[in-house]
Design an enzyme around this catalytic site. Structure first.
Site, PDB file in Angstrom:
ATOM      1  N   PRO A  16       0.833  -1.084  -0.017  1.00 45.29           N
ATOM      2  CA  PRO A  16      -0.070  -0.032   0.151  1.00 45.29           C
ATOM      3  C   PRO A  16       0.884   1.386   0.028  1.00 45.29           C
ATOM      4  O   PRO A  16       1.918   1.315   0.847  1.00 45.29           O
ATOM      5  CB  PRO A  16      -0.762  -0.111   1.260  1.00 45.29           C
ATOM      6  CG  PRO A  16       0.132  -1.109   2.339  1.00 45.29           C
ATOM      7  CD  PRO A  16       0.669  -1.857   1.265  1.00 45.29           C
ATOM      8  N   CYS A 100       2.500   3.412   9.826  1.00 42.38           N
ATOM      9  CA  CYS A 100       2.462   4.645   9.207  1.00 42.38           C
ATOM     10  C   CYS A 100       3.460   5.478  10.276  1.00 42.38           C
ATOM     11  O   CYS A 100       2.814   5.674  11.450  1.00 42.38           O
ATOM     12  CB  CYS A 100       1.099   5.135   8.819  1.00 42.38           C
ATOM     13  SG  CYS A 100       1.189   6.817   8.070  1.00 42.38           S
TER      14      CYS A 100
HETATM   15  C1  LIG Z   1       4.615   7.384  -0.332  1.00 38.85           C
HETATM   16  C2  LIG Z   1       4.291   6.413   0.704  1.00 38.85           C
HETATM   17  C3  LIG Z   1       3.130   6.047   1.097  1.00 38.85           C
HETATM   18  C4  LIG Z   1       3.030   4.806   1.822  1.00 38.85           C
HETATM   19  N1  LIG Z   1       1.625   4.697   2.336  1.00 38.85           N
HETATM   20  C5  LIG Z   1       1.518   3.436   2.931  1.00 38.85           C
HETATM   21  C6  LIG Z   1       0.108   3.144   3.345  1.00 38.85           C
HETATM   22  O1  LIG Z   1      -0.916   3.580   2.852  1.00 38.85           O
HETATM   23  N2  LIG Z   1      -0.093   2.013   4.260  1.00 38.85           N
HETATM   24  C7  LIG Z   1       1.129   1.344   4.595  1.00 38.85           C
HETATM   25  O2  LIG Z   1       0.952   0.459   5.524  1.00 38.85           O
HETATM   26  N3  LIG Z   1       2.266   1.623   4.366  1.00 38.85           N
HETATM   27  C8  LIG Z   1       2.280   2.612   3.543  1.00 38.85           C
HETATM   28  N4  LIG Z   1       3.864   3.187   3.111  1.00 38.85           N
HETATM   29  C9  LIG Z   1       5.123   2.001   3.382  1.00 38.85           C
HETATM   30  C10 LIG Z   1       4.884   1.065   2.281  1.00 38.85           C
HETATM   31  O3  LIG Z   1       3.944   0.080   2.145  1.00 38.85           O
HETATM   32  C11 LIG Z   1       6.420   0.068   2.712  1.00 38.85           C
HETATM   33  O4  LIG Z   1       6.223  -0.705   3.584  1.00 38.85           O
HETATM   34  C12 LIG Z   1       7.573   0.942   2.672  1.00 38.85           C
HETATM   35  O5  LIG Z   1       7.639   2.033   1.603  1.00 38.85           O
HETATM   36  C13 LIG Z   1       9.021   0.152   2.553  1.00 38.85           C
HETATM   37  O6  LIG Z   1       8.864  -0.607   1.202  1.00 38.85           O
HETATM   38  P1  LIG Z   1       9.216  -0.154  -0.054  1.00 38.85           P
HETATM   39  O7  LIG Z   1      11.137   0.014  -0.070  1.00 38.85           O
HETATM   40  O8  LIG Z   1       9.144  -1.409  -1.144  1.00 38.85           O
HETATM   41  O9  LIG Z   1       8.780   1.078  -0.333  1.00 38.85           O
HETATM   42  C14 LIG Z   1       3.949   4.180   2.202  1.00 38.85           C
HETATM   43  C15 LIG Z   1       5.289   4.194   1.694  1.00 38.85           C
HETATM   44  C16 LIG Z   1       5.548   5.709   1.049  1.00 38.85           C
HETATM   45  C17 LIG Z   1       6.815   5.950   0.744  1.00 38.85           C
END
Ligand SMILES: Cc1cc2nc3c(=O)[nH]c(=O)nc-3n(C[C@H](O)[C@H](O)[C@H](O)COP(=O)(O)O)c2cc1C
Length: 328
Positions: A16, A100
């Site tokens: 997400p 979050c």
């Molecule tokens: C712009 C942005 C929005 C995000 N929104 C959510 C969210 O709505 N719910 C959630 O559980 N995590 C949210 N995250 C965290 C991501 O789901 C993820 O756990 C985190 O970015 C690490 O993974 P990645 O390196 O693959 O992005 C968000 C991260 C970013 C950067």
């Protein structure tokens, strides 16, 4: 791997990402191999009060499935009410956001703030598990800060409560998105908890998957790595990188879908968040990006995208972009 009453082959999920993973991005990632997607986090308060924005987040095409609805709340009662409302909306499960780090969310006692109050975190998980028949997951960080790394303890409590699956982004709230994920927390969680655990954080390559499998991860969530690169799921499954033609078609379709979701003007403006990542690593991207971001008309933007790709192909017909990290 089995979770949410579903069987998964690759275990590659789209994370997400608030502000990004509305149904257009979800659909493209599914086409390239994401086996499961999550909604952007939905305010349980907004849902129970039936506000407009929440209704828009829930809106999606029938083929955007299987989909998990993620809610955030500070109140177990409110979360359970929201979960009951969601139960009838065709989702495969409900995820509770306990990760979050954003000030606006934690200052209300939701998101990663729940990890500082294990009693309330457990009360929330229990309230949601008891209110719905759908499988429930919890997405969390490793703790609030390095002095309170309590993800493993919480995971053990969630398992007893009847949570179906855990998602771990093992940075602390204090880390925000800096530094490396604390993967040792995943290893410890897998050693002490019987539930499947999904790894989230900086996953970009097949060797990341191999390393996390070694630590015991059951599935893998890709977030920022999929922004402007929905084909990352195909690459992670051992498939080829996207060709220039596929890149162009994907951008054009993303734009069309965003316009259908948000209307022409807002659709084009929203697309600006993705364009830079879509063209990253291609010839002339630094000239194209600012130009594309001044265009408000979708037809004009499509024309400009087609001209840009024609130029890239003419310059070097054999060139393919190198795998790039879109960053935040
Ligand atoms: C712009 C942005 C929005 C995000 N929104 C959510 C969210 O709505 N719910 C959630 O559980 N995590 C949210 N995250 C965290 C991501 O789901 C993820 O756990 C985190 O970015 C690490 O993974 P990645 O390196 O693959 O992005 C968000 C991260 C970013 C950067």
């Amino acid at each position: 791997m089995r979770a949410y009453n579903l069987d998964f082959t690759s275990g590659l999920f789209l994370a997400p990402l608030s502000g990004y993973t509305s149904w257009p991005m979800r659909m493209l990632c599914r086409e390239y191999g994401a086996e499961l997607a999550y909604t952007e986090m939905i305010s349980a308060a907004g849902l129970t009060r039936n506000t407009m924005n929440t209704a828009k987040i829930l809106h999606r095409p029938a083929c955007d499935t299987p989909l998990i609805a993620q809610i955030f709340s500070a109140s177990p009662e409110e979360a359970s009410l929201a979960a009951r409302m969601i139960e009838d909306q065709g989702f495969a499960g409900i995820d509770i956001n306990m990760g979050c780090p954003v000030k606006k969310i934690v200052s209300r006692g939701a998101g990663s703030a729940l990890m500082t109050d294990p009693e309330r975190a457990c009360a929330m998980a229990e309230a949601v598990v008891k209110s719905v028949k759908l499988p429930v997951s919890v997405k969390m960080r490793s703790g609030w800060d390095t002095s309170t790394l309590n993800a493993v303890e919480l995971a053990q409590a969630f398992e007893k409560i009847g949570v179906d699956i855990l998602i771990l982004h093992p940075r602390t709230r204090a880390d925000m998105y800096r530094g490396s994920p604390r993967w040792e927390v995943l290893r410890e969680m897998k050693q002490t908890v019987g539930l499947p655990v999904v790894a989230s954080g900086d996953i970009r390559t097949a060797s990341d998957l191999a390393a996390l499998s070694e630590l015991g991860a059951d599935a893998f969530m890709v977030g920022r790595g999929a922004v402007g690169r929905p084909w990352i799921f195909r690459e992670l499954s051992g498939g080829p990188a996207a060709t220039l033609a596929e890149r162009k078609e994907t951008i054009l379709r993303h734009l069309d879908m965003l316009c259908s979701l948000l209307g022409k003007t807002r659709g084009v403006r929203h697309m600006r968040k993705f364009i830079s990542s879509y063209v990253k690593g291609l010839h002339g991207a630094s000239h194209f990006r600012p130009l594309a971001c001044t265009i408000d008309d979708p037809e004009q933007l499509k024309k400009s995208i087609c001209e840009y790709f024609a130029g890239v192909e003419a310059l070097d017909p054999d060139s393919e972009p190198s795998p790039a990290d879109p960053g935040e």
